[in-house]
Design an enzyme around this catalytic site. Structure first.
Site, PDB file in Angstrom:
ATOM      1  N   HIS A 117      -9.228   3.301  -2.457  1.00 14.61           N
ATOM      2  CA  HIS A 117      -7.899   3.469  -2.079  1.00 14.61           C
ATOM      3  C   HIS A 117      -7.653   2.035  -3.235  1.00 14.61           C
ATOM      4  O   HIS A 117      -7.028   1.554  -2.765  1.00 14.61           O
ATOM      5  CB  HIS A 117      -7.993   2.862  -0.473  1.00 14.61           C
ATOM      6  CG  HIS A 117      -6.324   1.974  -0.466  1.00 14.61           C
ATOM      7  ND1 HIS A 117      -5.518   2.427  -0.339  1.00 14.61           N
ATOM      8  CD2 HIS A 117      -6.205   0.661   0.449  1.00 14.61           C
ATOM      9  CE1 HIS A 117      -4.077   1.363  -0.063  1.00 14.61           C
ATOM     10  NE2 HIS A 117      -4.492   0.745   0.669  1.00 14.61           N
ATOM     11  N   CYS A 127      -0.256   2.369   6.426  1.00 12.78           N
ATOM     12  CA  CYS A 127      -0.281   0.659   6.892  1.00 12.78           C
ATOM     13  C   CYS A 127       0.325  -0.149   5.906  1.00 12.78           C
ATOM     14  O   CYS A 127       0.016   0.899   4.515  1.00 12.78           O
ATOM     15  CB  CYS A 127      -0.798   0.517   8.046  1.00 12.78           C
ATOM     16  SG  CYS A 127      -2.953   0.262   7.244  1.00 12.78           S
ATOM     17  N   CYS A 164       0.877  -1.184   0.088  1.00 14.05           N
ATOM     18  CA  CYS A 164      -0.288   0.193   0.164  1.00 14.05           C
ATOM     19  C   CYS A 164       0.436   1.431  -0.213  1.00 14.05           C
ATOM     20  O   CYS A 164       0.345   2.386   0.098  1.00 14.05           O
ATOM     21  CB  CYS A 164      -0.550   0.322   1.226  1.00 14.05           C
ATOM     22  SG  CYS A 164      -2.024  -0.813   0.685  1.00 14.05           S
ATOM     23  N   GLY A 213       0.796  -4.014   4.308  1.00 17.03           N
ATOM     24  CA  GLY A 213       0.344  -5.757   4.560  1.00 17.03           C
ATOM     25  C   GLY A 213       1.242  -5.906   4.760  1.00 17.03           C
ATOM     26  O   GLY A 213       2.368  -5.992   4.019  1.00 17.03           O
TER      27      GLY A 213
END
Length: 454
Positions: A385, A417, A130, A419
Site C-alpha cells: 500500500h 478508506c 490513501c 485517514g
C-alpha cells in the site's frame, strides 16, 4: 417493443455525424434496452463524450526500506507510459501523500521530462490521503468531461522509504476542544482496533483475510496475471556495507508471502494495543511504487483506433467518523454505485484496499459482498500500500482483470478508506462490454419502460 426500437432508429438517424465527421457508425445502433441489471442505468456508450481508459499500468510494489526500490529515487518510479503523442496530453495529475508538497510537485514535473513529455504539458499533484491515486484519475475524468482537455493522465506515486509517515511541526492546541479533530491524529492502527472492537471483527477473521490475500496474490503472480499491468523498472541496489551498486530490473511485487498461514500469523503480537488484534501480518504493507492511467474522450480513442480498456462511470468521496476511518468503503461504495444508476448486485468485481484486515472484513460483511468478487488477485496486505499510488494501482488491477474475464464481467468498483475519516469509490465499466449485456437480472416489472414496449 418494435415501436420503441423503430423510434430509436429515427432518433439515432438525427444523431449520426455528417459524413465528414469521425465515423461512429459502429457505435450507434438501435436495439431493445438491455440494461436490465438496473432500470435506472443510462447507457451512454454510443456517444463520443464518454471518458474512457485506454491504458493502465503500474510499477511492481516493493517493501519500503528493505525491498527492490529502497535505493530508487521517487521520480524514477513515475514515468507515465503513453501510446499517444505526448504533446496531445492536456494535463497530468499525480496523487501523492507523504512527501513535502512543493518538492513532490517538482519531482513529478521532472519525471514527466524523463518520460519524454514536452514542456507544454502541465502537471500537478493531489493529496486525499490513501485515495490520492484514485482522486487523480477522477480529477482527470472530470476535466475531460468538462471539456478542459481531451486526453489526460491520472497517476499515483509514493516512496515510503524516502518519506516515512510522520507529523511535521507542532499541533494546534485548539485540537483539545474538538473530539473529532483529536481523532484525526489517531494512529491508523488504533482506528483499526476501534473498528475491530466496535463491530466485533475477530483476530481469526483478520488473519484469515491476510492469508487469503497472500495466497491469491501469489497465485496471480505465478500465473502471470499481473504481467499486463506491471512495467518493469530498471534501477539499482546499494550494498549497505560496501556501498557497491548493482543494476537490477524489478518486475514483480516483492512483499507477497505464498506460504502465509494462520499458524504463522497467529504468532504475531498486536502492535497498537496490548490486548488488540491488529498485527503487522494483518495490516497493509508499507511500500514503494507508482501507477498511471491514460484517459480520453471516447471519440478521440475511436478516431485514433485505440482499444478501450474501460469506461469511467462515477466517483464518490464521503466523510465518516475519524476514529473508525476504515469503514469508509462501506459508505462510499453505495454512493458511487447509486450515482451510476446501479445496485451492488450489478457489480462483478471489487478492488477494496486492504488498509487493515479489520476494516476490510467489516466492509465486506456490512455490504454483504460475495468474497469471490473482492480482490480476486489479492490486496494491500500482500501486494502493498504505497499510499498515493494505491488508487492508480487498483484501477490497473481491476481493469486488466475485467478484460481477462470478458463478457462475464461488466462493472467493477475501486474503493478505499482514507485517514482522518473518509472513503472514496469509483465505478468502471469494461471497455468492450457496453453493448452486450450478459449479467443482467430479470426485471419483474416494466413500469419504467416506454409504453410502446408493454
Amino acid at each position: 417493443m418494435e415501436k420503441a426500437i423503430n423510434r430509436q432508429r429515427v432518433l439515432l438517424d438525427h444523431l449520426r455525424p455528417s459524413p465528414s465527421s469521425h465515423n461512429f457508425e459502429s457505435a450507434l445502433s438501435a436495439s431493445a434496452c438491455l440494461s436490465g441489471d438496473s432500470a435506472a442505468y443510462q447507457r451512454t456508450s454510443a456517444f463520443g463524450d464518454d471518458v474512457v481508459i485506454v491504458a493502465a499500468y503500474r510499477t511492481p510494489l516493493c517493501k519500503s526500506k528493505r525491498g527492490g526500490f529502497k535505493d530508487t529515487h521517487a521520480d524514477d518510479l513515475l514515468a507515465p507510459k503513453t501510446n499517444v503523442d505526448p504533446r496531445e496530453v492536456g494535463d497530468i495529475v499525480v496523487g501523492s501523500v507523504l512527501a513535502p508538497g512543493s518538492q513532490r510537485a517538482s519531482e513529478c514535473r521532472m519525471a514527466a521530462f524523463y518520460a519524454g513529455f514536452p514542456e507544454t504539458v502541465p502537471i500537478r499533484t493531489v493529496n486525499r490521503q490513501c485515495s490520492s491515486g484514485l482522486q487523480a484519475v477522477a480529477d482527470v475524468a472530470a476535466s475531460i468531461k468538462a471539456g478542459f482537455y481531451e486526453i489526460g493522465i491520472g497517476a499515483g506515486l509514493e516512496s515510503m522509504t524516502i518519506n516515512p509517515m510522520a507529523w511535521d511541526g507542532d499541533v494546534n492546541p485548539k485540537v483539545k476542544d474538538f473530539q473529532k479533530a483529536q481523532d484525526c491524529l489517531l494512529p491508523m492502527g488504533v482506528t483499526s482496533e476501534n473498528v475491530a472492537h466496535r463491530f466485533g471483527v475477530t483476530r481469526q477473521e483478520q488473519d484469515q483475510a491476510a492469508v487469503d490475500s497472500h495466497r491469491k496474490a501469489a497465485a496471480a503472480t505465478a500465473s502471470g496475471r499481473f504481467k499486463d499491468e506491471i512495467i518493469p523498472v530498471p534501477t539499482k541496489i546499494v550494498d549497505p556495507k560496501t556501498g557497491d551498486e548493482k543494476p537490477i530490473v524489478i518486475s514483480v511485487d516483492d512483499g507477497i508471502r505464498p506460504n502465509a498461514s494462520l499458524t504463522e500469523l497467529g504468532k504475531l503480537k498486536p502492535v497498537f494495543k496490548k490486548d488488540g488484534t491488529t498485527t503487522a501480518g494483518n495490516s497493509s504493507q508499507v511500500s514503494d511504487g507508482a501507477g498511471a492511467v491514460l484517459l480520453m474522450k471516447r471519440s478521440v480513442a475511436m478516431h485514433k483506433g485505440l482499444p478501450i480498456l474501460g469506461v469511467f462511470r462515477t466517483f464518490a468521496a464521503v466523510g465518516v467518523d475519524p476514529a473508525i476511518m476504515g469503514i469508509g468503503p462501506a459508505v462510499a461504495i453505495p454512493a458511487a454505485v447509486k450515482a451510476a444508476g446501479l445496485e451492488l448486485e450489478d457489480i462483478d468485481l471489487f478492488e477494496i484496499n486492504e488498509a487493515f484486515a479489520s476494516q476490510f472484513v467489516y466492509c465486506r460483511k456490512k455490504l454483504e459482498l460475495d468474497s469471490h468478487r473482492i480482490n480476486v488477485n489479492g490486496g494491500a496486505m500482500a501486494i502493498g500500500h504505497p499510499l498515493g499510488a494505491t488508487g492508480a494501482r487498483c484501477v490497473a488491477t481491476l481493469l486488466h482483470e475485467m478484460k481477462r474475464r470478458g463478457r462475464d464481467c461488466r462493472f467493477g468498483v475501486v474503493s478505499m478508506c482514507i485517514g482522518t475519516g473518509m472513503g472514496a469509490a469509483a465505478v468502471f465499466e469494461r471497455g468492450d462490454g457496453c453493448d452486450e449485456l450478459c449479467n443482467g437480472r430479470k426485471v419483474e416489472s416494466n413500469n419504467l419502460l416506454s409504453k410502446d414496449s408493454r
